[in-house]
Every structure is written in structure tokens, then in C-alpha cells.
Design an enzyme around this catalytic site. Structure first.
Site, short mmCIF file in Angstrom:
data_model
loop_
_atom_site.label_atom_id
_atom_site.label_comp_id
_atom_site.label_asym_id
_atom_site.label_seq_id
_atom_site.Cartn_x
_atom_site.Cartn_y
_atom_site.Cartn_z
N ARG A 185 0.85 -1.20 0.00
CA ARG A 185 0.00 0.00 0.00
C ARG A 185 0.89 1.25 0.00
O ARG A 185 0.59 2.25 -0.62
CB ARG A 185 -0.95 0.00 1.20
CG ARG A 185 -1.69 1.31 1.37
CD ARG A 185 -2.96 1.22 2.22
NE ARG A 185 -2.89 0.34 3.34
CZ ARG A 185 -2.21 0.59 4.47
NH1 ARG A 185 -1.54 1.72 4.63
NH2 ARG A 185 -2.20 -0.29 5.46
N TYR A 208 -16.28 17.14 -15.67
CA TYR A 208 -16.71 15.74 -15.62
C TYR A 208 -17.74 15.59 -14.48
O TYR A 208 -17.52 16.09 -13.37
CB TYR A 208 -15.48 14.85 -15.38
CG TYR A 208 -15.85 13.43 -15.06
CD1 TYR A 208 -16.62 12.68 -15.95
CD2 TYR A 208 -15.48 12.85 -13.86
CE1 TYR A 208 -16.98 11.38 -15.65
CE2 TYR A 208 -15.84 11.55 -13.55
CZ TYR A 208 -16.60 10.82 -14.45
OH TYR A 208 -16.97 9.54 -14.15
N ASP A 265 -7.14 19.40 -14.02
CA ASP A 265 -7.47 18.07 -14.53
C ASP A 265 -7.05 18.06 -16.00
O ASP A 265 -7.67 18.71 -16.84
CB ASP A 265 -8.98 17.82 -14.38
CG ASP A 265 -9.40 16.44 -14.88
OD1 ASP A 265 -8.66 15.85 -15.68
OD2 ASP A 265 -10.49 15.98 -14.49
N LYS A 298 -7.76 7.05 -19.17
CA LYS A 298 -8.06 7.57 -20.50
C LYS A 298 -6.82 7.49 -21.42
O LYS A 298 -6.34 6.41 -21.68
CB LYS A 298 -8.62 8.98 -20.37
CG LYS A 298 -9.75 9.08 -19.32
CD LYS A 298 -10.95 8.29 -19.74
CE LYS A 298 -12.05 8.08 -18.73
NZ LYS A 298 -12.10 8.73 -17.47
#
Ligand code: PLP
Length: 379
Positions: A46, A98, A170, A195
Site C-alpha cells: 500500500r 466531468y 485536470d 483515458k
């Protein structure tokens, strides 16, 4: 080093134990220690994982940043940024974003006392007006989703200077191939790696990149403390995807430009939203801050009839109807019912997002076939 070379080599060193040229998938949760606290820099996956480290370094290099921090999705990356702020802090946000970004802000963080002001940033004067003594962050998405508005990053970051306001961009739609917000004064770049960076519609992942040592420490702390980390197999897939980012983006841009031009000459098309068109209101800014105009575009049909928009989308064959974008294959999305359904209709309409808008993620297929598909669908 130029972009195409960085896309292939940055952050990658042959595996120290075997010399493997490709970063191995370190599918392990833990690492054996010689004695308590005596280890090789890795304790628990982690916190750190070698496959993730290689990817984080590669992404940082592509954004001209020093620190890359990866998350299990783009939304987990956005969530980590929002955890930096306290009740009463004000955040100014691009109003055409978004839908998931809008949702986490309004439906989760507003409940914890953060205050969001959504403004049309294509006019930076609106941002100046919204700034108060409590403003702590400005969240930019450019090109915007789904209306492809262009926001002048440099103008907005100039407003943050000296005011203790972070600027976060972003950069999902542009990818680092087209635009590097850190070079324009941003503090953090956010990506839905899902993406263009992944590029093959086979992974969900997010990333944050920064040059600010203090922010990097806080974000890495959140990454480990909250634990929304990507697995090593996904990191490997993105490392592989990155190696072709520059040539994929080149083709995405070429195809999108041809399709936008073709659509804008089509007698049944009322409006095409693509920053590469000289008629686009943000074209000049896009020319200044981007290297090309990207693979995303939206359009509306004449008459504005909902059923006609829906049946056009149903008739498309090569453009698969689906959420997401940035993969090698072309996709078509109906923002009002899919990616932006979490934004109330009245607010969608206020920003100009009609229920008849069709969004295309133009892939890297042969453009003649894509145009033929649009031709048969639009008629
Ligand atoms: N930002 C933009 C511009 C997006 O298009 C998306 C997803 O569609 C996200 C953020 C969220 O990323 P993810 O789906 O990887 O959580």
C-alpha cells in the site's frame, strides 16, 4: 529529453535483479526484512511497490514534475486532493466539468464543509470575482468536458500567486503530450489515467503530479493512509500504454481535426465543439497552451430533436456507445444520460449542455472508416 523519448524511457531502469528491460509486475503485498526496519526500501505494497514507483516516476517526467502519486481511479486522485482542505475553505471550480468531479464535490465534500463556487472560467474575470479571503484552491478542467471550452491556465495561475491558493488542473482530456499545466504555473496536475495515458480501455487509474515538495508529502501521506492505490498489474499495463502515448495522440488529433471539419460542413449538423476549429472561441488560447487540439469533440444536430440524437448514436457502428474516452478505439457518449447524469438537468442546461449533445472520443482507426460510419449514422 524530448517527449517521445521520455514516453519510452523516463522513470524506467532495467530490473536490478535480472536486467529485465520491462519493469516486472511485482505482485506482492509485503517484502521480507533482514531484521526489523532493515529492508530494501519496500515494506508493504500500500505504501510502496516497485511497479508503481516506476509508473509514478514516468508520469512525473511526462508532466515535467518531480513527484508522481498514483491512485486506484481518477476519482480517488481527486478525492486525495480534496482531503487537503478544511471546513470553510472555498474552492472555485470550472462549471463545465466531468460529472463525477461535480458529484464528489457537491454530494460528499460539501457535506464536510468545503464550499464550491462553479464559474465559467473561459472568462477569467469570473474567477477574479469569485475569489475571497477563504479561497484555497482553483480547480480547472481544460479542455472542458463535454463542451470543449478552453481555459487560459496561465491567466488563472497568475490569480493564485501570492494568495495562498493552489491551482489544480485536470489534464485528462489533453494528456501531457498536448499540455503541461505545471509549466504554466499549476501546483498539481490530476489525470484520469484510465483515458489517454493507459490508452487501451483496460485499466482504471488516477494520478497526481506536482513539483511542490510539501504537497507531494501530504498527498503521498493520504495515498498511504487512505489506501486507494492501484495494483501492480494495472501499473504494468499503463507503463506499456505510455510507450506509445505520443504516436497515439498524434493520430487522435489528426483524426479528430478531420472529423470536426467534416462535421462542420455537414448540412444536418448545427454545432461542432472542437478547439482546433478556427471558429471555436478558445482556438487562440488553445494554440498558445496546447501543442495540438486533442481527440475529443462534441456536436449537435440541426432541429435539436432528442430522439434523432439518440437514433444517430444507435446507428453508429465503429463508434461504440459507452462511457469513457481516450482509448485507441472510437467511442460515442451521450453526456446528459451517461457521464454527466449526476449533474441536475437545470444546471446542465445553464452551462449549455443540451440533452441532444453527442460526444465523440475519436480513436486511431483509419479516419475514412470513421467518417463513413458518421455519414451512415447521420444520413
Ligand atoms: N476527469 C475527467 C475529465 C474524466 O473524464 C474522468 C472520467 O471519465 C475522471 C476525471 C474520473 O476518472 P476515473 O473514471 O478514472 O475515476
Amino acid at each position: 529529453m524530448k517527449f517521445g523519448t521520455k514516453a519510452i524511457h523516463a522513470g524506467i531502469t532495467p530490473d536490478p535483479t535480472t536486467g529485465a528491460i520491462m519493469t516486472p509486475i511485482y505482485q506482492t503485498s509485503t517484502y521480507v526484512q533482514e531484521s526489523p526496519g532493515k529492508h530494501k526500501g519496500y515494506e508493504y505494497s500500500r505504501t510502496h511497490n516497485p511497479t508503481r514507483t516506476a509508473l509514478q516516476n514516468a508520469l512525473a517526467a511526462l508532466e515535467n514534475g518531480q513527484y508522481g502519486i498514483c491512485f486506484s481511479s481518477g476519482m480517488a486522485a481527486t478525492d486525495a486532493v480534496l482531503r487537503l482542505y478544511k471546513p470553510g475553505d472555498e474552492i472555485i471550480v470550472t462549471n463545465d466539468i466531468y460529472g463525477g468531479t461535480y458529484r464528489i464535490m457537491k454530494r460528499i465534500y460539501e457535506g464536510y464543509g468545503l464550499i464550491f463556487r462553479f464559474v465559467d472560467m473561459s472568462n477569467p474575470g469570473n474567477v477574479t470575482e469569485a475569489i475571497s479571503d477563504n479561497t484555497r484552491m482553483i480547480w480547472i478542467e481544460t479542455p472542458t468536458n463535454p463542451l470543449l471550452k478552453i481555459i487560459d491556465i496561465k491567466q488563472i495561475t497568475a490569480l493564485c500567486n501570492g494568495r495562498n491558493i493552489h491551482c489544480v488542473v485536470d489534464n485528462t482530456f489533453a494528456s501531457p503530450y498536448l499540455q503541461n499545466p505545471l509549466d504554466l504555473g499549476a501546483d498539481i496536475v490530476m489525470h484520469s489515467v484510465t483515458k489517454y495515458l493507459g490508452g487501451h480501455s483496460d485499466t482504471v487509474m488516477g494520478a497526481l503530479i506536482t513539483n511542490d515538495n510539501e504537497l507531494a508529502k501530504q498527498l503521498a501521506f493520504i495515498q498511504n493512509a487512505a489506501g486507494a492505490v492501484p495494483g501492480p498489474q494495472d501499473c504494468f499495463l499503463v507503463l506499456r500504454g505510455l510507450k506509445t502515448l505520443h504516436i497515439r495522440m498524434q493520430r487522435h488529433c489528426e483524426n479528430a481535426m478531420q472529423i470536426a471539419t467534416w462535421l462542420s460542413n455537414h448540412p444536418k449538423v448545427a454545432m461542432v465543439y472542437y478547439p482546433g476549429l478556427t471558429s471555436h472561441p478558445g482556438h487562440e488560447i488553445a494554440k498558445k497552451q496546447m501543442r495540438d487540439f486533442g481527440g475529443m469533440l462534441s456536436f449537435e444536430l440541426k432541429g435539436d430533436v432528442y430522439e434523432e440524437a439518440v437514433s444517430t448514436m444507435e446507428r453508429l457502428e465503429l463508434f461504440s456507445l459507452g462511457e469513457s474516452l481516450g482509448g485507441v478505439e472510437s467511442l460515442c457518449t451521450h453526456p446528459a444520460s451517461m457521464t454527466h447524469a449526476s449533474i441536475p438537468k437545470a444546471e446542465r442546461e445553464q452551462v449549455g449542455l443540451k440533452d441532444t449533445l453527442i460526444r465523440l472520443s475519436v480513436g486511431i482507426e483509419d479516419v475514412d472508416d470513421l467518417i463513413a460510419d458518421l455519414q451512415q449514422a447521420i444520413g
